[in-house]
Design a protein around this motif. Sequence first.
Motif, PDB file in Angstrom:
ATOM      1  N   UNK A 102      40.045  45.556  39.172  1.00 13.25           N
ATOM      2  CA  UNK A 102      39.870  46.888  39.780  1.00 13.25           C
ATOM      3  C   UNK A 102      40.919  47.859  39.254  1.00 13.25           C
ATOM      4  N   UNK A 103      42.117  47.353  39.000  1.00  7.36           N
ATOM      5  CA  UNK A 103      43.201  48.209  38.514  1.00  7.36           C
ATOM      6  C   UNK A 103      43.142  48.435  37.002  1.00  7.36           C
ATOM      7  N   UNK A 104      42.627  47.465  36.254  1.00  9.22           N
ATOM      8  CA  UNK A 104      42.733  47.521  34.789  1.00  9.22           C
ATOM      9  C   UNK A 104      41.401  47.619  34.053  1.00  9.22           C
ATOM     10  N   UNK A 105      40.283  47.283  34.725  1.00 11.67           N
ATOM     11  CA  UNK A 105      38.951  47.350  34.104  1.00 11.67           C
ATOM     12  C   UNK A 105      38.959  46.690  32.725  1.00 11.67           C
ATOM     13  N   UNK A 106      39.163  45.399  32.729  1.00 16.44           N
ATOM     14  CA  UNK A 106      39.249  44.646  31.482  1.00 16.44           C
ATOM     15  C   UNK A 106      37.936  44.720  30.705  1.00 16.44           C
ATOM     16  N   UNK A 107      38.070  44.675  29.387  1.00 19.52           N
ATOM     17  CA  UNK A 107      36.881  44.645  28.536  1.00 19.52           C
ATOM     18  C   UNK A 107      36.265  43.256  28.491  1.00 19.52           C
ATOM     19  N   UNK A 108      37.056  42.227  28.801  1.00 20.95           N
ATOM     20  CA  UNK A 108      36.550  40.860  28.812  1.00 20.95           C
ATOM     21  C   UNK A 108      37.411  40.013  29.747  1.00 20.95           C
ATOM     22  N   UNK A 109      36.742  39.154  30.519  1.00 18.81           N
ATOM     23  CA  UNK A 109      37.438  38.201  31.388  1.00 18.81           C
ATOM     24  C   UNK A 109      37.018  36.802  30.976  1.00 18.81           C
ATOM     25  N   UNK A 110      37.991  35.980  30.554  1.00 18.11           N
ATOM     26  CA  UNK A 110      37.754  34.561  30.265  1.00 18.11           C
ATOM     27  C   UNK A 110      37.989  33.815  31.568  1.00 18.11           C
ATOM     28  N   UNK A 111      36.937  33.278  32.145  1.00 23.16           N
ATOM     29  CA  UNK A 111      37.008  32.775  33.515  1.00 23.16           C
ATOM     30  C   UNK A 111      36.674  31.292  33.577  1.00 23.16           C
ATOM     31  N   UNK A 112      37.654  30.502  34.028  1.00 24.20           N
ATOM     32  CA  UNK A 112      37.409  29.084  34.281  1.00 24.20           C
ATOM     33  C   UNK A 112      36.581  28.950  35.556  1.00 24.20           C
ATOM     34  N   UNK A 113      35.601  28.040  35.555  1.00 22.76           N
ATOM     35  CA  UNK A 113      34.736  27.898  36.719  1.00 22.76           C
ATOM     36  C   UNK A 113      35.317  26.975  37.776  1.00 22.76           C
TER      37      UNK A 113
END
Length: 239
Positions: A51-62
């Motif tokens: 919400x603060x940074x609006x990343x272009x990509x999030x690498x997310x572990x499930x």
Amino acid sequence: MISATDILNASILIVDDQAANVQLLEQMLREAGYERLSSTMDPHAVCALHRDNHYDLILLDLQMPGMDGFQVMEGLKEIETGGYIPILVITAQPGHKLRALGAGAKDFVAKPFDLVEVKTRIHNMLEVRLLYKQLGNYNQVLEQTVLERTTELRESEARFRRLTELAPDWYWEQDGNGHFTKVYGPVLEMLGIPVDTMLGETRKAQVARWNEAERAALEAHLEARRPFLDFVYSRINAD
């Protein structure tokens, strides 16, 4: 177009509860030239960070304790209301891939990492994400331009109406063929000229009813785009 520099300057958030995985991904991405990297091992912090940074990509572990990647994606949906969630999921469970894509992830990589595959998928996802943002920015500019032009047109029309209302006798418009397209003014009623009749006249009928010499002089003025005042333009009724 999206350049290689644009992609390398994109912002990336790495989310994994294993410090070794975070370090491996950070090292790989830095060696590839990516500069704006952030990471967290706390899944509860992801939504606030995005919400603060609006990343272009999030690498997310499930698979993370306390809050898994699927729950994180549900929270991200409330932030990315436009429908595009820039998530690349990381999973060691083949059965989670389809579920992750259905939950909003755009792509996935499997554990253990194939570094070439990871870099390729990250590059491709960032290119799509940046094109999506570019399109959104273009649409905003286009909407603003349309709004400004519409406002200008309405102001122009308002000035135009005020000018026509100042005409003491009458006001008219004609197209390029001499046909009347708009007629307004008290003189029409005084002379007994029906507006509908004037608007419905053919070019031939109009020429016959107006003084031909005066009309020719008027058309010469219009053709040369010369301004004029107090021009006599007379018409004789059929009776």
